[in-house]
Design a protein around this motif. Structure first.
Motif, short mmCIF file in Angstrom:
data_model
loop_
_atom_site.label_atom_id
_atom_site.label_comp_id
_atom_site.label_asym_id
_atom_site.label_seq_id
_atom_site.Cartn_x
_atom_site.Cartn_y
_atom_site.Cartn_z
N UNK A 482 0.86 -1.18 0.00
CA UNK A 482 0.00 0.00 0.00
C UNK A 482 0.89 1.22 0.00
N UNK A 483 0.73 2.06 -1.00
CA UNK A 483 1.46 3.32 -1.04
C UNK A 483 0.63 4.40 -0.35
N UNK A 484 1.18 5.59 -0.27
CA UNK A 484 0.53 6.68 0.44
C UNK A 484 -0.91 6.86 -0.02
N UNK A 485 -1.84 6.76 0.93
CA UNK A 485 -3.25 6.91 0.62
C UNK A 485 -3.92 5.65 0.13
N UNK A 486 -3.16 4.59 -0.11
CA UNK A 486 -3.74 3.34 -0.60
C UNK A 486 -4.49 2.60 0.50
#
Length: 681
Positions: A482-486
């Motif tokens: 999960x990347x930023x905001x994911x």
């Protein structure tokens, strides 16, 4: 001590069927009242030259736990001092061991001097002070700016005796004076309190013993506007009680006064109730968090001889205390409060911000803000410290959590160049209806969102319920990255077995992931699912139906009688404007009652008003809310008005709430009746 209209022996009822517990901490009902308007800009008062109370005073006061009981005596006071040392409270910053009312005999001696009660203090106050001082602590004492103190027994007050009493206190070794407001003979408040200020200064000059001066006139004369050069702290409200409604009302009165607080001059929203039993540990953590973010004096009001480990854990949390004791001396201010989702931010001396995410409502809510909104400078990322869980993360700028009913998540956020060494913060959520009829499945959605600037890897989630319940995922429970905001979003089908009794049951959503450096991270979100019965068909009296949750400012919610402010069953027949009602609900503002209606009901009706038993006192406002939307309201009602008919369309609502607010003037004498209240389904 006690305002003349204040009640004793408060008792609070809360049904927590619709509640949640975030492992970070815990508080109930979309905002019952909007915060008061902030005062105009106030010039910051300089720190006083005397150097007293440069941070908010911390200590103990016996009143909330003992009142004038026989066990308030020398042995108790010495025992509290011992516990300060052995339980680590002294190391955490607590300093003052304060005596409240009832320490003296009812009459002065032939020379006009105060006489300690020989049954309670056989060796006198000086001996107690010496014992407390030997522990490295300080002693406080109490009197009133009137002819008598506030206790009904009528112990001597200091009016007309200020200089001799102040000198007597100093000679005894007293370090702190709480100066109450009863039996003041109508004398001007500013004059009374300034006279004692001058007396304390004279006593200090004569003995070399400075005394911290606590002004306790309940905010009646707006002391925040004039007392910065009089005392070191001043009460801003009436007395607190050990109830959710009381704590919430006082919070809302004190928050707007932030511009007046600072080193050596503090807003005092009254003592702590933590541990006294009228609130849950979640609510007590909120109480302690909010008092700390408001830079309030932290005066323990529970009997530490009987306190639980949970109580000591709350009172002794050094990271939370550091928020209160920050030397910059800023009181936190409200960033937002819509829907009972409060964000309160406090500027700290090191440039960081303490941020309280406080859920006033009776159900879990997502509360979110940003580093920019709380006053931090623009940065690539920030370090976020969860002060109750004692863990640090990085965030790209979003500050968010699902906060349990009546809960508070307390964070410390900074523009830290070392943010990348922290794992990414992950926000956990559980969406859907937490109300289940036994044997019928409920659909919930769990979420895990990466708030950090760095990715979360090898993410997995699980949901656990009580033994015997069926909990099955309906979509993926893992994500590689999960990347930023994911967000990893997982559906869950939850079924309580047929025959499961009504009541609260815990659900726990757990998430695990790794930081880019391989550090393992885990988190949990504890929620409450309520097993409920469908509402009966036809028209029913609400006083005959089960409550999902209930809060009342003073005393329990009463069925078919008024609220008597103390123990269950102490009310009178419901009477509004001379009309007597056989059926209904008696509450005291602030109050919030929830009923499960299961989308099967159409209408709520009631006659509402202030109960006649309080004479000309009391101002309240009534609201009916359907799934959080206000569908009927009265505006402010007073005792002079007859009962007002209220009808609300609640078609399609899962939950109906009956809310009473305090009319905007505090909750004194606010006895509110939902007379002849009925639900049609």
């Amino acid at each position: 001590m006690r305002h003349p209209h204040t009640r004793t022996n408060p008792y609070r009822v809360t049904g927590a069927l619709v509640a949640g517990l975030l492992c970070a901490s815990g508080l109930a009902a979309p905002a019952l009242a909007a915060p008061a308007a902030a005062p105009a800009a106030v010039p910051a008062a300089p720190a006083p030259a005397d150097g007293l109370a440069l941070t908010p005073p911390m200590g103990f006061n016996n009143w909330n736990s003992t009142h004038c009981r026989a066990d308030f005596d020398e042995a108790m006071v010495k025992g509290i001092a011992d516990l300060f040392v052995t339980k680590g409270l002294k190391d955490a910053g607590y300093r003052y061991v304060n005596l409240d009312d009832c320490w003296a005999l009812p009459a002065r001696d032939a020379n006009g001097r105060l006489v300690p009660d020989p049954a309670r203090f056989p060796n006198g106050i000086r001996a107690v002070a010496d014992y407390v001082h030997a522990k490295g602590l300080d002693l406080g004492i109490y009197t009133s700016a009137g002819t008598k103190t506030c206790n009904s027994a009528g112990f001597p007050g200091a009016l007309g005796h200020e200089y001799s009493d102040a000198r007597q206190f100093a000679d005894w070794g007293v370090d702190y004076l709480k100066y109450d407001n009863c039996n003041n003979q109508g004398a001007d408040a500013r004059t009374r309190y300034r006279t004692m200020r001058d007396a304390l200064r004279a006593a200090s000059a004569g003995t070399g013993r400075p005394i911290v001066y606590s002004i306790c006139e309940w905010g009646e004369n707006r002391p925040w506007e004039w007392a910065a050069d009089v005392g070191q702290l001043w009460r801003t409200t009436g007395d607190i009680s050990d109830s959710w409604g009381s704590m919430l009302s006082i919070l809302k009165q004190n928050l707007p006064l932030a511009p007046y607080a600072g080193p050596g001059h503090w807003n005092d929203p009254d003592m702590l109730e933590v541990g006294n039993g009228g609130m849950t540990d979640t609510e007590y953590r909120s109480h302690f968090s909010l008092w700390s973010v408001m830079a309030a004096p932290l005066l323990i009001g529970t009997d530490l001889r009987k306190a639980s480990r949970a109580t000591f854990d709350i009172l002794g949390d050094k990271e939370v205390i550091a928020v209160d004791q920050d030397p910059l001396g800023k009181q936190g201010t409200v960033v937002s409060s819509a829907g009972g989702r409060w964000v309160v931010a406090k500027e700290m001396k090191d440039g960081s911000r303490a941020v309280a995410l406080f859920n006033e409502s009776a159900a879990p809510q997502r509360i979110a803000t940003s580093a920019e909104a709380v006053g931090l400078p623009d940065a690539a990322a920030y370090t976020l410290r969860d002060l109750w869980r004692h863990r640090s993360y990085n965030t790209a700028g979003t500050l968010a959590a699902t906060v349990p009913a009546h809960g508070t998540v307390l964070l410390r956020v900074s523009a830290d160049p070392h943010w990348a060494t922290r794992p990414p913060a992950a926000e956990l959520g559980l969406d859907g209806n937490p109300l289940l009829e036994a044997g019928s499945p409920a659909t919930l959605t769990g979420t895990v969102t990466d708030l950090g600037r760095t990715p979360a890897r090898q993410v997995s989630v699980s949901l656990a319920g009580p033994e015997g319940w069926t909990v099955r995922p309906t979509s993926a429970t893992t994500a590689a990255t999960l990347t930023t905001g994911g967000t990893l979003r997982t559906g869950w089908r939850v079924t309580a077995p047929a025959g499961t009794p009504t009541g609260s049951n815990d659900l726990t959503l757990r998430a695990r992931y790794r930081s880019p450096s391989g550090q393992r991270v885990s988190g949990a979100l504890e929620m409450t699912a309520a097993v409920v019965l469908p509402p009966p068909r036809g028209t029913s009296y609400l006083s005959d139906l089960p409550l999902l949750s209930a809060t009342s400012g003073w005393g329990p919610v009463e069925r078919d009688t008024s609220n008597g402010e103390s123990a269950a069953g102490d009310g009178n027949p419901l009477t509004v404007g001379g009309a007597v009602y056989a059926k209904g609900l008696g509450v005291h503002a602030l109050s919030d009652l929830s009923f499960y209606t299961g989308k099967a009901c159409e209408k709520v009706t009631a006659d509402v008003g202030v109960d006649d038993e309080k004479g000309a006192k009391g101002t309240v406002a009534f609201e009916i809310r359907a799934d959080g939307t206000t569908v009927a309201s009265t505006g402010v009602l007073t005792n002079a008005l007859p009962a007002q008919p209220v009808t609300a369309d609640v078609s399609g609502a899962q939950v109906v709430r009956l809310v009473v607010t305090d009319g905007g003037d505090g909750d004194d004498s606010d006895h509110a009746d939902w007379a002849d209240a009925r639900l049609s389904c």
